[in-house]
Scaffold this motif. Sequence first.
Motif, PDB file in Angstrom:
ATOM      1  N   GLU A  52     -83.634 -31.802 -10.154  1.00 54.84           N
ATOM      2  CA  GLU A  52     -82.340 -31.107 -10.142  1.00 54.84           C
ATOM      3  C   GLU A  52     -82.465 -29.638 -10.536  1.00 54.84           C
ATOM      4  O   GLU A  52     -81.466 -28.997 -10.833  1.00 54.84           O
ATOM      5  N   ASN A  53     -83.667 -29.125 -10.521  1.00 57.67           N
ATOM      6  CA  ASN A  53     -83.914 -27.769 -11.006  1.00 57.67           C
ATOM      7  C   ASN A  53     -83.064 -26.718 -10.305  1.00 57.67           C
ATOM      8  O   ASN A  53     -82.408 -25.909 -10.966  1.00 57.67           O
ATOM      9  N   GLU A  54     -83.079 -26.728  -8.996  1.00 57.72           N
ATOM     10  CA  GLU A  54     -82.353 -25.700  -8.246  1.00 57.72           C
ATOM     11  C   GLU A  54     -80.855 -25.750  -8.535  1.00 57.72           C
ATOM     12  O   GLU A  54     -80.226 -24.714  -8.777  1.00 57.72           O
ATOM     13  N   ASP A  55     -80.281 -26.940  -8.534  1.00 60.05           N
ATOM     14  CA  ASP A  55     -78.850 -27.090  -8.810  1.00 60.05           C
ATOM     15  C   ASP A  55     -78.508 -26.688 -10.238  1.00 60.05           C
ATOM     16  O   ASP A  55     -77.490 -26.033 -10.484  1.00 60.05           O
ATOM     17  N   TYR A  56     -79.343 -27.073 -11.176  1.00 58.56           N
ATOM     18  CA  TYR A  56     -79.116 -26.769 -12.590  1.00 58.56           C
ATOM     19  C   TYR A  56     -79.113 -25.267 -12.840  1.00 58.56           C
ATOM     20  O   TYR A  56     -78.222 -24.729 -13.492  1.00 58.56           O
ATOM     21  N   VAL A  57     -80.136 -24.595 -12.307  1.00 61.05           N
ATOM     22  CA  VAL A  57     -80.250 -23.141 -12.479  1.00 61.05           C
ATOM     23  C   VAL A  57     -79.076 -22.440 -11.810  1.00 61.05           C
ATOM     24  O   VAL A  57     -78.448 -21.550 -12.396  1.00 61.05           O
ATOM     25  N   SER A  58     -78.755 -22.856 -10.608  1.00 60.99           N
ATOM     26  CA  SER A  58     -77.654 -22.245  -9.868  1.00 60.99           C
ATOM     27  C   SER A  58     -76.334 -22.403 -10.618  1.00 60.99           C
ATOM     28  O   SER A  58     -75.560 -21.445 -10.746  1.00 60.99           O
ATOM     29  N   ARG A  59     -76.071 -23.594 -11.130  1.00 65.78           N
ATOM     30  CA  ARG A  59     -74.823 -23.860 -11.852  1.00 65.78           C
ATOM     31  C   ARG A  59     -74.734 -23.009 -13.122  1.00 65.78           C
ATOM     32  O   ARG A  59     -73.703 -22.406 -13.413  1.00 65.78           O
ATOM     33  N   ALA A  60     -75.819 -22.941 -13.857  1.00 69.84           N
ATOM     34  CA  ALA A  60     -75.823 -22.158 -15.093  1.00 69.84           C
ATOM     35  C   ALA A  60     -75.585 -20.675 -14.809  1.00 69.84           C
ATOM     36  O   ALA A  60     -74.749 -20.031 -15.462  1.00 69.84           O
ATOM     37  N   MET A  61     -76.281 -20.152 -13.824  1.00 70.69           N
ATOM     38  CA  MET A  61     -76.146 -18.735 -13.525  1.00 70.69           C
ATOM     39  C   MET A  61     -74.755 -18.424 -12.972  1.00 70.69           C
ATOM     40  O   MET A  61     -74.202 -17.367 -13.249  1.00 70.69           O
ATOM     41  N   GLN A  62     -74.202 -19.326 -12.215  1.00 69.07           N
ATOM     42  CA  GLN A  62     -72.848 -19.141 -11.682  1.00 69.07           C
ATOM     43  C   GLN A  62     -71.823 -19.025 -12.813  1.00 69.07           C
ATOM     44  O   GLN A  62     -70.876 -18.241 -12.713  1.00 69.07           O
ATOM     45  N   ASN A  63     -72.040 -19.777 -13.878  1.00 67.59           N
ATOM     46  CA  ASN A  63     -71.092 -19.760 -14.993  1.00 67.59           C
ATOM     47  C   ASN A  63     -71.267 -18.556 -15.915  1.00 67.59           C
ATOM     48  O   ASN A  63     -70.285 -18.047 -16.454  1.00 67.59           O
ATOM     49  N   ILE A  64     -72.499 -18.089 -16.112  1.00 67.14           N
ATOM     50  CA  ILE A  64     -72.714 -16.987 -17.066  1.00 67.14           C
ATOM     51  C   ILE A  64     -72.744 -15.611 -16.412  1.00 67.14           C
ATOM     52  O   ILE A  64     -72.481 -14.611 -17.091  1.00 67.14           O
TER      53      ILE A  64
END
Length: 68
Positions: A52-64
């Motif tokens: 889930e690396n790509e989704d996790y990183v994308s979600r975190a960066m989208q929020n911050i």
Amino acid sequence: MQVLNQAFFAKGNVATAGGCLASHYLAAWVIARLDSIEEAKNAIDYVAPVGENEDYVSRAMQNIAPYL
């Protein structure tokens, strides 16, 4: 006091987050501010569940990202 319906919020040097990914968002925000966005992505990638690396990183960066 107004309660926001969002996972992360920051203003100046103060940030808050809620939910099960709150610590990841706060850590990524601090790392991005003190070092770089790339290092924040690397940190989130390191703690992401297998596959889930790509989704996790994308979600975190989208929020911050709006607060950097």
